[in-house]
Design an enzyme around this catalytic site. Structure first.
Site, mmCIF file in Angstrom:
data_model
loop_
_atom_site.group_PDB
_atom_site.id
_atom_site.type_symbol
_atom_site.label_atom_id
_atom_site.label_comp_id
_atom_site.label_asym_id
_atom_site.label_seq_id
_atom_site.Cartn_x
_atom_site.Cartn_y
_atom_site.Cartn_z
ATOM 1 C CB VAL A 89 -0.986 -0.006 1.193
ATOM 2 C CG1 VAL A 89 -1.988 -1.149 1.030
ATOM 3 C CG2 VAL A 89 -0.270 -0.123 2.543
ATOM 4 C CG HIS A 105 -3.742 -6.195 -0.691
ATOM 5 N ND1 HIS A 105 -2.759 -7.015 -0.193
ATOM 6 C CD2 HIS A 105 -4.628 -7.023 -1.316
ATOM 7 C CE1 HIS A 105 -3.031 -8.280 -0.498
ATOM 8 N NE2 HIS A 105 -4.149 -8.305 -1.179
#
Ligand code: OAD
Length: 234
Positions: A89, A105
């Site tokens: 991320v 994600h």
């Protein structure tokens, strides 16, 4: 035409930048309970703790830099059509110069509406607070795929994986699904490389070259192998 290199990356690629992985000893999931910070239930039960967890991650991201592995992947764009599918991320692939990065994600630097998931915003600074709202007046949440939530990018990632001439897996324990299942979409006969210093169970992966090194060293070695291939094909 450049050959297509599709990369599946995980927390290990950012480890040498100083970001902790999740499942290694000393990793984030030793310090925090996944269920308390990375699920929709946690958000409903204790929004403050979830906000704080991601605020800390975001704050740290502003203090770290891409490492040699991120830069090596970016450099490979000179020779290959590189597409990165990352479980990370952070934005370190982009900051190193990679131009095609898909975040499976989510992204730490983005937030989204709790009323309409299509309302995604770039967050200014590192802190998301209770009371920060979208244009509809609803609370904003981290733009992160939590455990128990769907992974909306998976169909696109699977399609991309099918088009790989070369597939690289770097810095992931392959513990989290559906991300780990992507390797099953690689066309038969495609060379697959794996860079990771850990003991991974990989006997099910065909045509695999396992470079058992940390990402910076492994990427240097892989670059040599791939550049020879690129030369041969010219
Ligand atoms: P893990 O923490 O599960 O695995 C990290 C991998 O990186 C392990 O295989 C380590 O051996 C390897 N590693 C450690 N140091 C390394 C280094 N210097 N160079 C290369 N590899 C190294 O992290 P992920 O597989 O990315 O999801 O985890 C997948 C998902 O689980 C994450 O995206 C996150 C997490 O829960 C969400 O938060 C939704």
């Amino acid at each position: 035409m450049k050959k297509r290199l599709v990369v599946l990356s995980g927390a290990g690629v950012s480890a040498e930048s100083g970001i902790k992985t999740f499942r290694d000893s000393g990793g984030l999931w030793e310090e925090y309970d996944i269920m308390e910070v990375a699920t929709p239930q946690a958000w409903n039960r204790n929004m403050d703790l979830v906000l704080e967890f991601y605020n800390q991650r975001r704050k740290q991201l502003m203090e770290v830099q891409p490492n040699a592995a991120h830069f090596a992947l970016a450099e490979l764009e000179k020779y290959f059509d590189v597409h990165i599918i990352t479980q990370n991320v952070d934005d370190l692939h982009e900051r190193a110069g990679s131009t095609k990065v898909m975040h499976l994600h989510g992204e730490l630097k983005k937030v989204r509406s709790t009323a309409d998931p299509d309302l995604v915003y770039k967050l200014n600074g590192w802190e998301l607070k209770k009371g920060d709202t979208c244009e509809l007046g609803s609370q904003l949440r981290p733009h992160i795929v939590w455990f128990g939530e769907e992974v909306p990018m998976i169909p696109a990632a699977a399609e991309l994986t099918k088009t790989a001439d070369i597939f690289l897996i770097v810095g992931t324990s392959l513990n989290v699904y559906p991300a780990a299942s992507l390797v099953g979409y690689v066309k038969r006969g495609t060379p697959i490389y794996l860079i990771d210093p850990g003991h991974l169970a990989v006997s099910h992966i065909p045509n695999l070259t396992f470079i058992k090194e940390k990402a910076s060293v492994g990427m240097e070695r892989l670059k040599e192998i791939l550049l020879k291939l690129a030369d041969k094909n010219q």
